[in-house]
Design a protein around this motif. Structure first.
Motif, PDB file in Angstrom:
ATOM      1  N   ASN A  78       9.474   6.626  -0.795  1.00  0.00           N
ATOM      2  CA  ASN A  78       8.936   7.663   0.246  1.00  0.00           C
ATOM      3  C   ASN A  78       7.416   8.313   0.218  1.00  0.00           C
ATOM      4  N   SER A  79       6.759   7.361   0.217  1.00  0.00           N
ATOM      5  CA  SER A  79       5.193   7.739  -0.475  1.00  0.00           C
ATOM      6  C   SER A  79       5.177   6.924   0.784  1.00  0.00           C
ATOM      7  N   THR A  80       4.488   7.513   1.882  1.00  0.00           N
ATOM      8  CA  THR A  80       3.109   5.872   2.615  1.00  0.00           C
ATOM      9  C   THR A  80       1.966   5.928   2.100  1.00  0.00           C
ATOM     10  N   ASP A  81       2.009   6.790   1.174  1.00  0.00           N
ATOM     11  CA  ASP A  81       0.318   7.373  -0.161  1.00  0.00           C
ATOM     12  C   ASP A  81       0.381   5.739  -0.702  1.00  0.00           C
ATOM     13  N   MET A  82       2.029   5.748  -1.431  1.00  0.00           N
ATOM     14  CA  MET A  82       2.344   4.246  -1.930  1.00  0.00           C
ATOM     15  C   MET A  82       2.553   3.403  -1.400  1.00  0.00           C
ATOM     16  N   GLN A  83       2.755   3.003  -0.680  1.00  0.00           N
ATOM     17  CA  GLN A  83       2.965   1.896  -0.007  1.00  0.00           C
ATOM     18  C   GLN A  83       1.583   1.523   0.416  1.00  0.00           C
ATOM     19  N   ALA A  84       0.467   2.236   0.881  1.00  0.00           N
ATOM     20  CA  ALA A  84      -0.533   1.545   1.167  1.00  0.00           C
ATOM     21  C   ALA A  84      -1.807   1.964   0.260  1.00  0.00           C
ATOM     22  N   HIS A  85      -1.378   2.149  -0.701  1.00  0.00           N
ATOM     23  CA  HIS A  85      -1.647   0.825  -2.656  1.00  0.00           C
ATOM     24  C   HIS A  85      -0.808  -0.119  -3.350  1.00  0.00           C
ATOM     25  N   LYS A  86       0.381  -1.232  -2.273  1.00  0.00           N
ATOM     26  CA  LYS A  86       0.610  -1.902  -3.243  1.00  0.00           C
ATOM     27  C   LYS A  86       0.347  -2.748  -4.023  1.00  0.00           C
ATOM     28  N   GLN A  87      -1.067  -2.996  -4.004  1.00  0.00           N
ATOM     29  CA  GLN A  87      -1.097  -4.254  -5.055  1.00  0.00           C
ATOM     30  C   GLN A  87      -1.372  -3.601  -6.185  1.00  0.00           C
TER      31      GLN A  87
END
Length: 432
Positions: free
Chosen positions: A351-360
């Protein structure tokens, strides 16, 4: 007028009486007279009270007499019991008030009327927990949160633990206890007001939750603050303090999303020379460490709960969510499956694009959570080590067992261990 008939009769009777007197011998002495018994008295003469009682009346009296006596004694016993009970409760309340009055370093003491006025008759409810409800209030120039404990929930032990523990310690990542009320049956705790309320409001994506998803940096800050608060409890106090109820509902946020641990009603003190503490099972299902099955509890139980909370923050979901499919209900069981198939990315909050952008970065945080979720409590890190990892001063232990859920059959019986004592003001360190 002369009546011949009357005269003849009178004359005849007089003659008979004269003859009888002359011819009869001397009178015999009178015979002994026996007084009549009540039973021989004529019904018209004998008193009615002298009548014998019928057998049925005597039987009723014989039955009612002991029953009435028993009822009287029972009432007498109950009256004396309740009088004694009320006297004992009054004395107990006075002793308890004296007990809190003698504590050193405890917070301000309020009257019930003061808190009733401060909360405007407990009008604005902020939330409700297992031990009572929390209300918003205003005292002087400060906003406060007043937790009113229900009478059937938190007992004297839990109330004392909270007042004496959190009231005697001070840390930026622990909610400040301003004061308390222990007046008759009323038990209330007064905290600093946390405007953003509890963490569960911000990390669980629900249809009734309109809070926006937290950014990666905000989640990292919250996790670090929780770790620092637990480090203080476990390692920087005179006695180790195990919180034993670490969960998002007990993590409060201020206006800037600074996180603070709250609700110390279940905490226990552990002496420094004790390796473990025995206590009855306490806490919340889903956050309990495996060692609760043996009652061999240390502060490492908090480390396991911390690992669960980290996984909830990273995935944006509850640890136990019955609304999901059967294989996804338990987050930690799902974690076992995903790490073995190298699919941890599936657990990142989508639900968070920011979390998806910091996957590693998120996966590295999950690795830290897994280190805290080790079944063997000795293999879990200390909270100070967790803080070092979060601050980049230490690496995660790569020798991690990827089994995080256990059955009770895998545990033996508890050994010879000692129980912890209720917290005392002198057992904790000074302000920090």
């Amino acid at each position: 007028m002369f009546n011949p008939i009357w005269f003849s009769a009178h004359h005849i009777m007089q003659c008979r009486c004269t003859k009888s007197t002359a011819d009869s011998p001397l009178p015999a002495p009178p015979a002994e007279v026996t007084p009549p018994t009540p039973s021989t008295l004529p019904a018209a003469i004998g008193p009615t009270s002298m009548k014998p009682n019928p057998p049925s009346v005597r039987r009723v009296v014989a039955i009612l007499a002991p029953v009435g006596g028993f009822i009287f004694l029972t009432i007498l016993f109950l009256v004396s019991f309740f009088i004694r009970k009320r006297r004992t409760q009054r004395q107990h309340g006075m002793e308890q008030e004296e007990e809190f009055g003698e504590l050193q370093g405890t917070p301000m003491r309020f009257t019930f009327q003061q808190l009733k006025a401060a909360t405007e008759q407990f009008k604005d409810k902020l939330g409700e927990g297992g031990f009572g409800s929390v209300f918003k209030g205003q005292f002087a120039d400060e906003r406060i949160a007043v937790k009113r404990l229900d009478r059937s929930g938190q007992g004297k032990t839990e109330f004392s633990a909270e007042v004496q523990t959190i009231g005697s310690i001070h840390h930026i990542n622990l909610v400040r206890l301003i004061g308390f009320c222990a007046e008759k049956s009323h038990r209330l705790l007064v905290y600093e007001y946390m405007p953003k309320e509890s963490l569960d409001r911000w990390i669980y994506c629900r249809h009734d939750n309109d809070a926006p998803p937290l950014h990666w940096s905000t989640r990292c800050k919250i996790i670090t603050h929780i770790a620092k608060g637990l480090t203080y409890l476990h390692e920087e106090c005179t006695k180790r303090i195990a919180h034993l109820d670490v969960k998002p509902q007990n993590i409060l946020l201020d206006d800037n999303f600074n996180a603070k641990l709250s609700d110390f009603g279940l905490c226990k003190l552990i002496d420094r020379d004790m390796s473990q503490v025995v206590t009855r099972m306490r806490g919340t299902p889903g956050y309990l460490a495996p060692e609760w099955l043996t009652s061999q509890i240390t502060e490492k139980a908090d480390v396991y709960s911390f690992g669960v909370v980290v996984m909830e923050i990273m995935s944006g979901r509850k640890n136990l969510d019955t609304s999901r499919s059967e294989e996804s209900i338990h987050l930690i069981t799902l974690l076992e499956e995903k790490v073995k198939s190298d699919r941890l990315v599936d657990l990142i909050d989508n639900n968070s694009t920011d979390m998806q952008a910091h996957k590693q970065d998120v996966i590295q945080m999950m690795m830290l959570a897994m280190w805290c979720l080790q079944i063997d409590c000795k293999r879990r890190p200390k909270m100070s080590e967790v803080v070092k990892v979060l601050e980049g001063a230490m690496n995660i232990d790569i020798n991690i067992d990827h089994h995080f859920v256990v059955n009770s059959a895998n545990f033996g019986s508890a050994g010879n261990v000692r129980s912890s004592a209720p917290p005392l003001a002198s057992d904790v360190s000074g302000p920090r």
